[in-house]
Design a protein around this motif. Structure first.
Motif, PDB file in Angstrom:
ATOM      1  N   ALA A 230       1.058  -0.886  -0.220  1.00  9.54           N
ATOM      2  CA  ALA A 230      -0.332   0.028  -0.316  1.00  9.54           C
ATOM      3  C   ALA A 230       0.676   0.885  -0.211  1.00  9.54           C
ATOM      4  O   ALA A 230       1.975   1.344   0.677  1.00  9.54           O
ATOM      5  N   LEU A 231       0.389   1.845  -0.651  1.00 11.46           N
ATOM      6  CA  LEU A 231       1.332   3.622  -0.859  1.00 11.46           C
ATOM      7  C   LEU A 231       1.045   4.811  -0.746  1.00 11.46           C
ATOM      8  O   LEU A 231       0.826   5.188  -1.209  1.00 11.46           O
ATOM      9  N   PRO A 232       0.156   5.300   0.394  1.00  6.37           N
ATOM     10  CA  PRO A 232      -0.050   6.173   0.505  1.00  6.37           C
ATOM     11  C   PRO A 232       0.880   6.932   0.727  1.00  6.37           C
ATOM     12  O   PRO A 232       2.062   7.299   1.001  1.00  6.37           O
ATOM     13  N   ALA A 233       0.780   8.648   0.395  1.00  9.85           N
ATOM     14  CA  ALA A 233       1.443   9.156   0.703  1.00  9.85           C
ATOM     15  C   ALA A 233       1.132  10.652   0.139  1.00  9.85           C
ATOM     16  O   ALA A 233      -0.143  11.483   0.774  1.00  9.85           O
ATOM     17  N   PRO A 234       1.262  11.779   1.100  1.00  5.59           N
ATOM     18  CA  PRO A 234       1.011  12.912   1.477  1.00  5.59           C
ATOM     19  C   PRO A 234       0.712  13.482   0.266  1.00  5.59           C
ATOM     20  O   PRO A 234       0.667  13.357  -0.732  1.00  5.59           O
ATOM     21  N   ASP A 236       1.658  16.847  -1.518  1.00  5.05           N
ATOM     22  CA  ASP A 236       2.798  17.526  -1.551  1.00  5.05           C
ATOM     23  C   ASP A 236       3.980  16.534  -2.523  1.00  5.05           C
ATOM     24  O   ASP A 236       5.195  16.865  -2.288  1.00  5.05           O
ATOM     25  N   VAL A 237       3.972  15.274  -1.986  1.00  4.71           N
ATOM     26  CA  VAL A 237       4.529  14.223  -2.429  1.00  4.71           C
ATOM     27  C   VAL A 237       4.090  12.966  -3.474  1.00  4.71           C
ATOM     28  O   VAL A 237       2.933  12.210  -2.983  1.00  4.71           O
ATOM     29  N   ARG A 238       3.998  12.217  -4.718  1.00  2.00           N
ATOM     30  CA  ARG A 238       3.778  11.940  -5.396  1.00  2.00           C
ATOM     31  C   ARG A 238       4.647  10.430  -5.283  1.00  2.00           C
ATOM     32  O   ARG A 238       6.167  10.201  -5.285  1.00  2.00           O
ATOM     33  N   VAL A 239       4.041   9.151  -5.007  1.00  2.00           N
ATOM     34  CA  VAL A 239       4.866   7.874  -4.490  1.00  2.00           C
ATOM     35  C   VAL A 239       4.667   7.270  -5.662  1.00  2.00           C
ATOM     36  O   VAL A 239       3.185   6.749  -5.547  1.00  2.00           O
ATOM     37  N   LEU A 240       5.457   7.112  -6.012  1.00  2.00           N
ATOM     38  CA  LEU A 240       4.861   6.393  -7.331  1.00  2.00           C
ATOM     39  C   LEU A 240       6.202   4.300  -7.542  1.00  2.00           C
ATOM     40  O   LEU A 240       7.279   4.967  -7.303  1.00  2.00           O
ATOM     41  N   ARG A 241       5.062   3.805  -8.488  1.00  2.00           N
ATOM     42  CA  ARG A 241       6.154   2.395  -8.777  1.00  2.00           C
ATOM     43  C   ARG A 241       6.212   2.807  -9.438  1.00  2.00           C
ATOM     44  O   ARG A 241       6.454   3.546 -10.935  1.00  2.00           O
ATOM     45  N   GLU A 242       7.815   1.783 -10.545  1.00  2.00           N
ATOM     46  CA  GLU A 242       7.993   1.823 -11.773  1.00  2.00           C
ATOM     47  C   GLU A 242       7.091   2.161 -13.206  1.00  2.00           C
ATOM     48  O   GLU A 242       7.303   2.674 -13.925  1.00  2.00           O
ATOM     49  N   THR A 243       5.795   0.813 -12.182  1.00  2.00           N
ATOM     50  CA  THR A 243       5.353   0.792 -14.248  1.00  2.00           C
ATOM     51  C   THR A 243       3.704   2.019 -13.743  1.00  2.00           C
ATOM     52  O   THR A 243       2.804   2.076 -15.023  1.00  2.00           O
ATOM     53  N   ASP A 244       3.939   2.680 -12.792  1.00  2.00           N
ATOM     54  CA  ASP A 244       3.126   4.243 -12.732  1.00  2.00           C
ATOM     55  C   ASP A 244       3.996   5.335 -13.857  1.00  2.00           C
ATOM     56  O   ASP A 244       3.370   6.051 -13.843  1.00  2.00           O
ATOM     57  N   ILE A 245       5.118   5.621 -14.232  1.00  2.00           N
ATOM     58  CA  ILE A 245       6.013   6.820 -14.254  1.00  2.00           C
ATOM     59  C   ILE A 245       5.066   6.448 -16.523  1.00  2.00           C
ATOM     60  O   ILE A 245       4.735   7.833 -16.459  1.00  2.00           O
ATOM     61  N   ALA A 246       5.058   5.872 -16.529  1.00  2.00           N
ATOM     62  CA  ALA A 246       4.034   5.873 -17.912  1.00  2.00           C
ATOM     63  C   ALA A 246       2.605   6.485 -18.349  1.00  2.00           C
ATOM     64  O   ALA A 246       2.896   7.710 -19.403  1.00  2.00           O
ATOM     65  N   ALA A 247       2.175   6.844 -16.735  1.00  2.00           N
ATOM     66  CA  ALA A 247       0.998   7.254 -17.363  1.00  2.00           C
ATOM     67  C   ALA A 247       1.065   8.753 -16.803  1.00  2.00           C
ATOM     68  O   ALA A 247       0.195   9.465 -16.752  1.00  2.00           O
ATOM     69  N   LEU A 248       2.831   9.406 -16.590  1.00  2.00           N
ATOM     70  CA  LEU A 248       2.601  10.537 -16.651  1.00  2.00           C
ATOM     71  C   LEU A 248       2.705  11.293 -17.574  1.00  2.00           C
ATOM     72  O   LEU A 248       2.499  12.742 -18.617  1.00  2.00           O
ATOM     73  N   ALA A 249       2.558  10.755 -19.423  1.00  2.00           N
ATOM     74  CA  ALA A 249       2.603  10.669 -20.184  1.00  2.00           C
ATOM     75  C   ALA A 249       1.454  11.233 -20.379  1.00  2.00           C
ATOM     76  O   ALA A 249       1.232  12.235 -21.691  1.00  2.00           O
ATOM     77  N   SER A 250       0.194  11.146 -20.112  1.00  2.00           N
ATOM     78  CA  SER A 250      -1.090  11.852 -20.061  1.00  2.00           C
ATOM     79  C   SER A 250      -1.357  12.945 -19.297  1.00  2.00           C
ATOM     80  O   SER A 250      -3.195  13.310 -19.416  1.00  2.00           O
ATOM     81  N   VAL A 251      -0.496  13.268 -18.869  1.00  2.00           N
ATOM     82  CA  VAL A 251      -0.562  14.220 -17.498  1.00  2.00           C
ATOM     83  C   VAL A 251      -0.281  15.672 -18.358  1.00  2.00           C
ATOM     84  O   VAL A 251       0.704  15.874 -18.829  1.00  2.00           O
ATOM     85  N   GLY A 252      -1.177  16.430 -18.536  1.00  2.00           N
ATOM     86  CA  GLY A 252      -0.320  17.817 -19.236  1.00  2.00           C
ATOM     87  C   GLY A 252      -0.951  19.367 -18.266  1.00  2.00           C
ATOM     88  O   GLY A 252      -1.749  18.779 -17.918  1.00  2.00           O
TER      89      GLY A 252
END
Length: 276
Positions: A230-234, A236-252
């Motif tokens: 489980a990856l709860p996070a405050p 102000d800080v994003r906590v990501l797995r390496e598999t989550d990085i690709a999703a940044l491509a759809s954020v703008g």
């Protein structure tokens, strides 16, 4: 023209070689993907070919460079020693481990070889390479990425990502397949002692914000975490797995392409970070 210098350029891998004079003035670059050597005004063809000869394989074409973009002009005007773009993920770890690599000779004793394999720096390097590759893959979505940025006091920012979603500092944590427990500011992997990784991630972002004079958001990226962690996070800080990085491509919606290129040109200059 004599004594030309060849420097690799990092862009989804080391796919360009820049040729410059000893004073840092660029005279040409070789694009490996196209097999073309681009000559800048005033470049001596024979000297450039001689400098690149050890790196060429197969046929190449040689001709004048296309009209450079503003980002390319920034790259060509930056002295190779001051350009952070060629840094590999985990560049400092590469340097330290390469320095300790034994000279060719008899096989290492079994105990020494075992110690090398268990060196925690090798695990950390593998994690940085994994996250670095995931971040570099965002380039097609308009992102620009730098790795292993040196800061005053021997500290480093593992990765800096600049893209449509803004500017991110990415701190890497090797989870080694273990469960991860987050209790702000502490993060623990497996049975390891909790460490203030969230605090360190915030500090990286604060220093980057000071150097770049813009808002920077911290990210803690986990390499090889247990799938049921489980990856709860405050907020102000994003906590990501390496598999989550690709999703940044759809954020703008934060930075325009011109802003991204301007910030990237500033960030790749080593001197920018002297004030961080």
């Amino acid at each position: 023209m004599t004594r030309l210098r060849v420097t690799p350029g990092y862009r989804r891998g080391r796919d360009r070689l820049y040729v410059s004079r000893r004073d840092g003035m660029a005279v040409a670059w070789y694009d490996k993907s196209t097999g073309r050597i681009n000559l800048l005004t005033g470049a001596a063809r024979d000297d450039v070919l001689a400098a690149l000869a050890p790196y060429l394989a197969g046929e190449v074409t040689v001709g004048p460079a296309p009209v450079p973009t503003p980002a390319e002009l920034d790259r060509l005007s930056l002295h190779p020693d001051d350009d952070l773009a060629p840094n590999r993920p985990g560049e400092a770890l590469h340097a330290a481990l390469d320095h300790e690599e034994p000279a060719p000779g008899p096989r290492l004793p079994a105990l020494a070889a075992l110690r090398r394999r268990r060196d925690p720096r090798r695990t950390e390097l593998a994690a940085q390479q994994l996250l670095g590759a995931a971040l570099d893959a965002l380039e097609g979505a308009g992102w620009r990425v730098l790795h292993s940025i040196p800061l005053p006091g021997a500290a480093r920012i593992d990765h800096l990502a600049i893209g449509p979603a803004g500017v991110l500092t990415v701190r890497t944590l090797a989870a080694g397949g273990h469960r991860v427990r987050v209790a702000d500011p502490l993060v623990a992997t497996g049975r390891g002692a909790p460490l203030p990784h969230l605090r360190w991630a915030r500090r990286d972002a604060e220093r980057a914000s000071l150097a770049l004079a813009t808002a920077v958001r911290p990210v803690l990226a986990l390499a090889g975490t247990h799938p049921h962690s489980a990856l709860p996070a405050p907020p102000d800080v994003r906590v990501l797995r390496e598999t989550d990085i690709a999703a940044l491509a759809s954020v703008g919606g934060v930075l325009k392409p011109a802003d991204i290129e301007a910030l990237y040109a500033t960030a790749r200059n080593r001197h920018t970070w002297h004030r961080a």
